[in-house]
Design a protein around this motif. Structure first.
Motif, PDB file in Angstrom:
ATOM      1  N   TYR A  20      -5.042  11.476 -28.744  1.00 39.41           N
ATOM      2  CA  TYR A  20      -6.312  11.271 -28.030  1.00 39.41           C
ATOM      3  C   TYR A  20      -6.018  10.404 -26.807  1.00 39.41           C
ATOM      4  O   TYR A  20      -5.211   9.486 -26.873  1.00 39.41           O
ATOM      5  CB  TYR A  20      -7.288  10.542 -28.961  1.00 39.41           C
ATOM      6  N   LYS A  21      -6.693  10.744 -25.716  1.00 30.97           N
ATOM      7  CA  LYS A  21      -6.526   9.910 -24.512  1.00 30.97           C
ATOM      8  C   LYS A  21      -7.780  10.048 -23.663  1.00 30.97           C
ATOM      9  O   LYS A  21      -8.279  11.158 -23.472  1.00 30.97           O
ATOM     10  CB  LYS A  21      -5.310  10.391 -23.727  1.00 30.97           C
ATOM     11  N   ASN A  22      -8.289   8.941 -23.169  1.00 27.92           N
ATOM     12  CA  ASN A  22      -9.335   8.991 -22.149  1.00 27.92           C
ATOM     13  C   ASN A  22      -9.059   7.877 -21.147  1.00 27.92           C
ATOM     14  O   ASN A  22      -7.961   7.314 -21.134  1.00 27.92           O
ATOM     15  CB  ASN A  22     -10.742   8.970 -22.784  1.00 27.92           C
ATOM     16  N   LYS A  23     -10.051   7.584 -20.333  1.00 28.57           N
ATOM     17  CA  LYS A  23      -9.894   6.581 -19.267  1.00 28.57           C
ATOM     18  C   LYS A  23      -9.555   5.189 -19.820  1.00 28.57           C
ATOM     19  O   LYS A  23      -8.955   4.364 -19.144  1.00 28.57           O
ATOM     20  CB  LYS A  23     -11.247   6.541 -18.540  1.00 28.57           C
ATOM     21  N   TYR A  24      -9.955   4.919 -21.057  1.00 29.65           N
ATOM     22  CA  TYR A  24      -9.888   3.556 -21.588  1.00 29.65           C
ATOM     23  C   TYR A  24      -8.800   3.326 -22.636  1.00 29.65           C
ATOM     24  O   TYR A  24      -8.250   2.230 -22.721  1.00 29.65           O
ATOM     25  CB  TYR A  24     -11.231   3.191 -22.232  1.00 29.65           C
ATOM     26  N   VAL A  25      -8.543   4.333 -23.448  1.00 26.73           N
ATOM     27  CA  VAL A  25      -7.630   4.144 -24.593  1.00 26.73           C
ATOM     28  C   VAL A  25      -6.720   5.355 -24.791  1.00 26.73           C
ATOM     29  O   VAL A  25      -7.021   6.464 -24.313  1.00 26.73           O
ATOM     30  CB  VAL A  25      -8.413   3.885 -25.911  1.00 26.73           C
ATOM     31  N   THR A  26      -5.620   5.127 -25.509  1.00 22.19           N
ATOM     32  CA  THR A  26      -4.683   6.205 -25.879  1.00 22.19           C
ATOM     33  C   THR A  26      -4.351   6.027 -27.354  1.00 22.19           C
ATOM     34  O   THR A  26      -4.188   4.890 -27.824  1.00 22.19           O
ATOM     35  CB  THR A  26      -3.395   6.100 -25.032  1.00 22.19           C
ATOM     36  N   ALA A  27      -4.258   7.147 -28.083  1.00 23.80           N
ATOM     37  CA  ALA A  27      -3.949   7.072 -29.517  1.00 23.80           C
ATOM     38  C   ALA A  27      -2.742   7.945 -29.835  1.00 23.80           C
ATOM     39  O   ALA A  27      -2.588   9.044 -29.289  1.00 23.80           O
ATOM     40  CB  ALA A  27      -5.152   7.522 -30.332  1.00 23.80           C
ATOM     41  N   PHE A  28      -1.891   7.431 -30.720  1.00 20.16           N
ATOM     42  CA  PHE A  28      -0.679   8.177 -31.119  1.00 20.16           C
ATOM     43  C   PHE A  28      -0.281   7.750 -32.523  1.00 20.16           C
ATOM     44  O   PHE A  28      -0.693   6.684 -33.003  1.00 20.16           O
ATOM     45  CB  PHE A  28       0.469   7.915 -30.124  1.00 20.16           C
ATOM     46  N   ARG A  29       0.538   8.584 -33.179  1.00 22.25           N
ATOM     47  CA  ARG A  29       0.968   8.252 -34.549  1.00 22.25           C
ATOM     48  C   ARG A  29       1.971   7.103 -34.539  1.00 22.25           C
ATOM     49  O   ARG A  29       2.840   7.038 -33.658  1.00 22.25           O
ATOM     50  CB  ARG A  29       1.598   9.479 -35.215  1.00 22.25           C
ATOM     51  N   ASP A  30       1.821   6.208 -35.513  1.00 22.36           N
ATOM     52  CA  ASP A  30       2.749   5.090 -35.654  1.00 22.36           C
ATOM     53  C   ASP A  30       4.123   5.625 -36.065  1.00 22.36           C
ATOM     54  O   ASP A  30       4.239   6.531 -36.897  1.00 22.36           O
ATOM     55  CB  ASP A  30       2.230   4.111 -36.720  1.00 22.36           C
ATOM     56  N   ILE A  31       5.171   5.053 -35.471  1.00 20.86           N
ATOM     57  CA  ILE A  31       6.537   5.521 -35.735  1.00 20.86           C
ATOM     58  C   ILE A  31       6.989   5.159 -37.159  1.00 20.86           C
ATOM     59  O   ILE A  31       7.887   5.793 -37.706  1.00 20.86           O
ATOM     60  CB  ILE A  31       7.500   4.923 -34.668  1.00 20.86           C
ATOM     61  N   ASN A  32       6.363   4.140 -37.741  1.00 17.57           N
ATOM     62  CA  ASN A  32       6.754   3.658 -39.075  1.00 17.57           C
ATOM     63  C   ASN A  32       5.491   3.553 -39.945  1.00 17.57           C
ATOM     64  O   ASN A  32       5.000   2.453 -40.219  1.00 17.57           O
ATOM     65  CB  ASN A  32       7.451   2.296 -38.904  1.00 17.57           C
ATOM     66  N   PRO A  33       4.958   4.724 -40.361  1.00 16.86           N
ATOM     67  CA  PRO A  33       3.630   4.725 -40.994  1.00 16.86           C
ATOM     68  C   PRO A  33       3.563   3.961 -42.312  1.00 16.86           C
ATOM     69  O   PRO A  33       4.464   4.053 -43.143  1.00 16.86           O
ATOM     70  CB  PRO A  33       3.347   6.225 -41.210  1.00 16.86           C
ATOM     71  N   LYS A  34       2.501   3.182 -42.476  1.00 14.74           N
ATOM     72  CA  LYS A  34       2.261   2.394 -43.696  1.00 14.74           C
ATOM     73  C   LYS A  34       1.251   3.103 -44.611  1.00 14.74           C
ATOM     74  O   LYS A  34       0.853   2.547 -45.637  1.00 14.74           O
ATOM     75  CB  LYS A  34       1.725   1.004 -43.355  1.00 14.74           C
ATOM     76  N   ALA A  35       0.831   4.310 -44.246  1.00 18.16           N
ATOM     77  CA  ALA A  35      -0.090   5.122 -45.048  1.00 18.16           C
ATOM     78  C   ALA A  35       0.130   6.569 -44.601  1.00 18.16           C
ATOM     79  O   ALA A  35       0.725   6.807 -43.541  1.00 18.16           O
ATOM     80  CB  ALA A  35      -1.533   4.675 -44.776  1.00 18.16           C
ATOM     81  N   PRO A  36      -0.355   7.556 -45.393  1.00 19.74           N
ATOM     82  CA  PRO A  36      -0.148   8.957 -44.997  1.00 19.74           C
ATOM     83  C   PRO A  36      -0.646   9.242 -43.571  1.00 19.74           C
ATOM     84  O   PRO A  36      -0.040  10.049 -42.862  1.00 19.74           O
ATOM     85  CB  PRO A  36      -0.948   9.732 -46.044  1.00 19.74           C
TER      86      PRO A  36
END
Ligand code: 5GP
Length: 113
Positions: A20-36
């Protein structure tokens, strides 16, 4: 200030699975996930920690929650539920000094408080 890894990800200078990406924020999967499901939602402008938040950041910070809700729905964990975490400084477990929210889910995370 030297770019941190999250700034590089936002600027497509370092690989990540952007969800997800918009003008304000960006989201991506954590490289070292602590949950599924473990997703990082980061402000596009660098705010180092929660302590550095100013009134002018209110809209951008609101989008951390807006993005979280949208992503949770897309990942189909909105009904089962999930946890949002923001770490601050050393005792809070913050590693990357660029304000971000962790979205964790995909299993019962139990109670921590
Ligand atoms: P913090 O402890 O600062 O709240 O969280 C930092 C998070 O960023 C950690 O969960 C860590 O696994 C994640 N992380 C660190 N480096 C990278 C990276 O290069 N790529 C991705 N996708 N996540 C990272």
């Amino acid at each position: 200030m030297k770019d941190n890894i999250f700034t590089k990800i936002i600027n497509n200078e370092y690989p990540a699975e952007i969800l997800y990406k918009n003008k304000y924020v960006t989201a991506f999967r954590d490289i070292n996930p602590k949950a599924p499901i473990h997703i990082i939602i980061v402000t596009n402008d660098v705010i180092r920690t929660v302590n550095d938040i100013k009134e002018q950041h209110a809209t951008m910070l609101g989008h951390l929650f807006i993005a979280s809700a949208k992503i949770a729905k897309k990942e189909k964990i909105n009904h089962a539920g999930y946890r949002l975490i923001v770490n601050c400084n050393k005792d809070g477990g913050q590693e990357i000094y660029h304000l971000h929210m962790h979205l964790l889910g995909g299993k019962n995370l139990g109670c921590i408080l």
